[in-house]
Design a protein around this motif. Structure first.
Motif, short mmCIF file in Angstrom:
data_model
loop_
_atom_site.label_atom_id
_atom_site.label_comp_id
_atom_site.label_asym_id
_atom_site.label_seq_id
_atom_site.Cartn_x
_atom_site.Cartn_y
_atom_site.Cartn_z
N LEU A 11 0.83 -1.19 0.00
CA LEU A 11 0.00 0.00 0.00
C LEU A 11 0.88 1.25 0.00
CD1 LEU A 11 -2.74 1.48 0.37
CD2 LEU A 11 -2.42 1.15 2.85
N VAL A 12 0.63 2.13 -0.96
CA VAL A 12 1.37 3.38 -1.04
C VAL A 12 0.37 4.52 -1.30
CG1 VAL A 12 3.49 2.32 -1.90
CG2 VAL A 12 1.75 3.13 -3.53
N GLN A 13 0.87 5.74 -1.22
CA GLN A 13 0.04 6.90 -1.50
C GLN A 13 0.27 7.40 -2.92
OE1 GLN A 13 0.89 9.75 1.63
NE2 GLN A 13 -0.67 8.84 2.94
N ALA A 14 -0.70 8.09 -3.44
CA ALA A 14 -0.56 8.67 -4.78
C ALA A 14 0.68 9.55 -4.83
CB ALA A 14 -1.80 9.48 -5.12
N GLY A 15 1.44 9.39 -5.92
CA GLY A 15 2.67 10.14 -6.09
C GLY A 15 3.92 9.40 -5.63
N ASP A 16 3.73 8.34 -4.88
CA ASP A 16 4.86 7.54 -4.39
C ASP A 16 5.48 6.71 -5.50
OD1 ASP A 16 3.72 6.72 -1.00
OD2 ASP A 16 4.54 8.57 -1.87
N SER A 17 6.63 6.14 -5.20
CA SER A 17 7.31 5.21 -6.10
C SER A 17 7.38 3.84 -5.45
CB SER A 17 8.72 5.70 -6.43
OG SER A 17 8.69 6.93 -7.12
N LEU A 18 7.49 2.83 -6.29
CA LEU A 18 7.55 1.46 -5.81
C LEU A 18 8.31 0.64 -6.83
CD1 LEU A 18 6.37 -0.15 -3.39
CD2 LEU A 18 4.44 -0.74 -4.87
N LEU A 104 3.21 -9.04 -26.42
CA LEU A 104 2.29 -8.26 -25.61
C LEU A 104 1.11 -9.12 -25.15
CD1 LEU A 104 3.88 -6.11 -27.34
CD2 LEU A 104 1.86 -4.69 -27.13
N ARG A 105 1.07 -10.39 -25.59
CA ARG A 105 -0.08 -11.23 -25.33
C ARG A 105 0.18 -12.19 -24.17
NH1 ARG A 105 -1.02 -13.50 -31.32
NH2 ARG A 105 1.01 -14.37 -30.76
N SER A 106 -0.74 -12.25 -23.25
CA SER A 106 -0.56 -13.10 -22.08
C SER A 106 -0.42 -14.57 -22.47
CB SER A 106 -1.72 -12.91 -21.11
OG SER A 106 -2.95 -13.23 -21.72
N ARG A 107 -1.10 -14.99 -23.51
CA ARG A 107 -1.07 -16.40 -23.89
C ARG A 107 0.29 -16.85 -24.41
NH1 ARG A 107 -4.45 -14.17 -27.99
NH2 ARG A 107 -3.53 -14.23 -30.08
N ASP A 108 1.16 -15.91 -24.70
CA ASP A 108 2.51 -16.25 -25.19
C ASP A 108 3.50 -16.49 -24.05
OD1 ASP A 108 2.18 -14.00 -27.98
OD2 ASP A 108 1.74 -16.14 -27.84
N PHE A 109 3.05 -16.34 -22.83
CA PHE A 109 3.92 -16.54 -21.68
C PHE A 109 3.48 -17.77 -20.91
CE2 PHE A 109 6.48 -12.74 -21.85
CZ PHE A 109 5.73 -11.90 -22.65
N GLY A 110 4.39 -18.73 -20.77
CA GLY A 110 4.00 -20.01 -20.20
C GLY A 110 4.20 -20.14 -18.70
N TYR A 111 4.96 -19.24 -18.13
CA TYR A 111 5.27 -19.34 -16.71
C TYR A 111 4.85 -18.05 -16.00
CZ TYR A 111 8.19 -23.08 -18.52
OH TYR A 111 8.64 -24.19 -19.17
N TRP A 112 4.08 -18.22 -14.95
CA TRP A 112 3.50 -17.08 -14.25
C TRP A 112 3.73 -17.16 -12.75
CZ3 TRP A 112 0.49 -13.11 -16.49
CH2 TRP A 112 0.29 -13.22 -17.87
N GLY A 113 3.88 -16.00 -12.13
CA GLY A 113 3.89 -15.94 -10.69
C GLY A 113 2.47 -15.80 -10.15
N LEU A 114 2.37 -15.77 -8.84
CA LEU A 114 1.06 -15.67 -8.19
C LEU A 114 0.57 -14.24 -8.08
CD1 LEU A 114 1.53 -18.30 -5.34
CD2 LEU A 114 0.42 -18.59 -7.57
N GLY A 115 1.44 -13.28 -8.36
CA GLY A 115 1.04 -11.89 -8.32
C GLY A 115 1.39 -11.21 -7.01
N THR A 116 1.51 -9.89 -7.09
CA THR A 116 1.75 -9.08 -5.91
C THR A 116 0.82 -7.87 -5.96
OG1 THR A 116 3.50 -7.99 -4.60
CG2 THR A 116 3.65 -7.77 -6.99
N GLN A 117 0.19 -7.59 -4.84
CA GLN A 117 -0.83 -6.53 -4.78
C GLN A 117 -0.19 -5.16 -4.61
OE1 GLN A 117 -4.44 -6.70 -4.89
NE2 GLN A 117 -4.17 -4.48 -5.06
N VAL A 118 -0.57 -4.26 -5.48
CA VAL A 118 -0.18 -2.86 -5.35
C VAL A 118 -1.45 -2.05 -5.15
CG1 VAL A 118 0.81 -0.85 -6.50
CG2 VAL A 118 1.88 -3.10 -6.77
N THR A 119 -1.50 -1.31 -4.07
CA THR A 119 -2.66 -0.47 -3.78
C THR A 119 -2.18 0.95 -3.60
OG1 THR A 119 -3.78 -2.30 -2.67
CG2 THR A 119 -4.63 -0.09 -2.27
N VAL A 120 -2.78 1.85 -4.37
CA VAL A 120 -2.40 3.25 -4.33
C VAL A 120 -3.58 4.05 -3.78
CG1 VAL A 120 -1.51 5.22 -5.61
CG2 VAL A 120 -0.95 2.88 -6.35
N SER A 121 -3.39 4.66 -2.64
CA SER A 121 -4.45 5.45 -2.03
C SER A 121 -4.36 6.90 -2.48
CB SER A 121 -4.37 5.37 -0.51
OG SER A 121 -3.17 5.96 -0.06
N SER A 122 -5.52 7.54 -2.55
CA SER A 122 -5.55 8.93 -3.02
C SER A 122 -5.36 9.90 -1.87
CB SER A 122 -6.88 9.21 -3.72
OG SER A 122 -7.95 8.94 -2.84
#
Length: 122
Positions: A11-18, A104-122
């Motif tokens: 979780l970060v604030q608007a304008g922050d970097s990550l 640019l197509r997701s179907r061309d990538f065979g290996y994926w991670g589980l994802g990481t959540q980025v939340t930007v608060s205003s």
């Protein structure tokens, strides 16, 4: 078998970097591209950026307006997504994917991670 793992989302604030990281364990030369996609709540998966491990060729989606930068460290099998001037609309789960060639197509990538959540608060 390539194992992909993302990290760095929070979780970060608007304008922050990550900076997000993506480690591709077990990667071989036949898996030459790594990409970042994102999926906002209730929306479809969207391409963000991609880079080749070998030559550093890069693709970006237009809407980033130069705020994001993708890079990679081949010695560490790690890719990065530097995100600056974050906006609430950047809120999403960010996925890293590894594939044979740049695309640019997701179907061309065979290996994926589980994802990481980025939340930007205003």
């Amino acid at each position: 078998q390539v194992q992909v793992a993302e990290s760095g989302g929070r979780l970060v604030q608007a304008g922050d970097s990550l900076r997000l990281s993506c480690t591709a364990s077990g990667r071989t030369a036949s898996s030459d591209a790594v990409a970042w996609f994102r999926q906002a709540p209730g929306k479809e998966l969207v391409f963000v950026a991609a880079i080749t491990w070998s030559g550093g060729v890069i693709y970006y989606i237009d809407f980033l307006e130069g705020r994001f930068t993708i890079s990679r460290d081949t010695a560490k099998n790690t890719a990065y997504l530097q995100m600056n001037s974050l906006k609430p609309e950047d809120t999403a789960v960010y996925y890293c994917a590894v594939g044979a060639a740049l695309s640019l197509r997701s179907r061309d990538f065979g290996y994926w991670g589980l994802g990481t959540q980025v939340t930007v608060s205003s």
